[in-house]
Design a protein around this motif. Structure first.
Motif, PDB file in Angstrom:
ATOM      1  N   UNK A   4       0.700  -1.005  -0.167  1.00 20.14           N
ATOM      2  CA  UNK A   4       0.026  -0.117   0.180  1.00 20.14           C
ATOM      3  C   UNK A   4       0.962   1.325  -0.031  1.00 20.14           C
ATOM      4  N   UNK A   5       0.244   2.198  -0.411  1.00 19.10           N
ATOM      5  CA  UNK A   5       1.131   3.582  -0.385  1.00 19.10           C
ATOM      6  C   UNK A   5       1.282   4.014   0.871  1.00 19.10           C
ATOM      7  N   UNK A  10      -0.698   3.579   9.112  1.00 20.55           N
ATOM      8  CA  UNK A  10      -0.990   4.031  10.425  1.00 20.55           C
ATOM      9  C   UNK A  10      -0.303   3.361  11.837  1.00 20.55           C
ATOM     10  N   UNK A  11      -0.500   4.128  12.754  1.00 20.45           N
ATOM     11  CA  UNK A  11       0.071   3.568  14.035  1.00 20.45           C
ATOM     12  C   UNK A  11      -0.476   2.056  14.341  1.00 20.45           C
ATOM     13  N   UNK A  12       0.325   1.291  14.733  1.00 20.40           N
ATOM     14  CA  UNK A  12       0.122  -0.085  15.037  1.00 20.40           C
ATOM     15  C   UNK A  12       0.347  -1.152  13.850  1.00 20.40           C
ATOM     16  N   UNK A  13       0.497  -0.617  12.736  1.00 21.55           N
ATOM     17  CA  UNK A  13       0.645  -1.368  11.382  1.00 21.55           C
ATOM     18  C   UNK A  13       2.174  -1.858  11.695  1.00 21.55           C
ATOM     19  N   UNK A  14       2.356  -3.379  10.817  1.00 19.78           N
ATOM     20  CA  UNK A  14       3.737  -3.733  10.784  1.00 19.78           C
ATOM     21  C   UNK A  14       4.208  -3.592   9.345  1.00 19.78           C
ATOM     22  N   UNK A  58       5.203  -2.721   2.064  1.00 15.52           N
ATOM     23  CA  UNK A  58       4.601  -4.065   2.454  1.00 15.52           C
ATOM     24  C   UNK A  58       4.018  -3.744   3.869  1.00 15.52           C
ATOM     25  N   UNK A  59       2.732  -3.878   4.018  1.00 19.21           N
ATOM     26  CA  UNK A  59       2.225  -3.783   5.444  1.00 19.21           C
ATOM     27  C   UNK A  59       1.202  -4.598   5.782  1.00 19.21           C
ATOM     28  N   UNK A  64      -7.131  -7.107  10.055  1.00 17.95           N
ATOM     29  CA  UNK A  64      -7.995  -6.629   8.653  1.00 17.95           C
ATOM     30  C   UNK A  64      -6.857  -6.702   7.527  1.00 17.95           C
ATOM     31  N   UNK A  65      -8.042  -7.113   6.493  1.00 18.81           N
ATOM     32  CA  UNK A  65      -7.122  -7.093   5.359  1.00 18.81           C
ATOM     33  C   UNK A  65      -7.032  -5.859   4.605  1.00 18.81           C
ATOM     34  N   UNK A  66      -5.922  -5.247   3.994  1.00 14.92           N
ATOM     35  CA  UNK A  66      -5.714  -4.122   3.448  1.00 14.92           C
ATOM     36  C   UNK A  66      -5.811  -4.170   1.865  1.00 14.92           C
TER      37      UNK A  66
END
Length: 67
Positions: A4-5, A10-14, A58-59, A64-66
């Protein structure tokens, strides 16, 4: 993991960086001059990273699916 761009991170994403997984502690707007919009990703461990808002990363965001 989804690509994703950086503007969608966001905070908490890996985020996967250079083969390492890093959890995002904060996302800050980082506009310097008249160039393209940029962000600074602050991680729980390691140094912050300045990226172009349009760069793809790569996130992974938990269950939840992005898209």
């Amino acid at each position: 993991m989804a690509r994703v761009s950086a503007a969608r991170v966001r905070r908490g994403d890996v985020v996967s960086l250079r083969g390492e997984l890093r959890e995002v502690k904060a996302v800050r707007s980082d506009q310097r001059g008249a160039s393209t919009p940029a962000l600074t990703l602050v991680f729980k461990v390691g140094r912050p990273l300045r990226v172009n808002a349009a760069d793809e990363l790569a996130v992974w965001r938990g269950d939840r699916e992005l898209r």
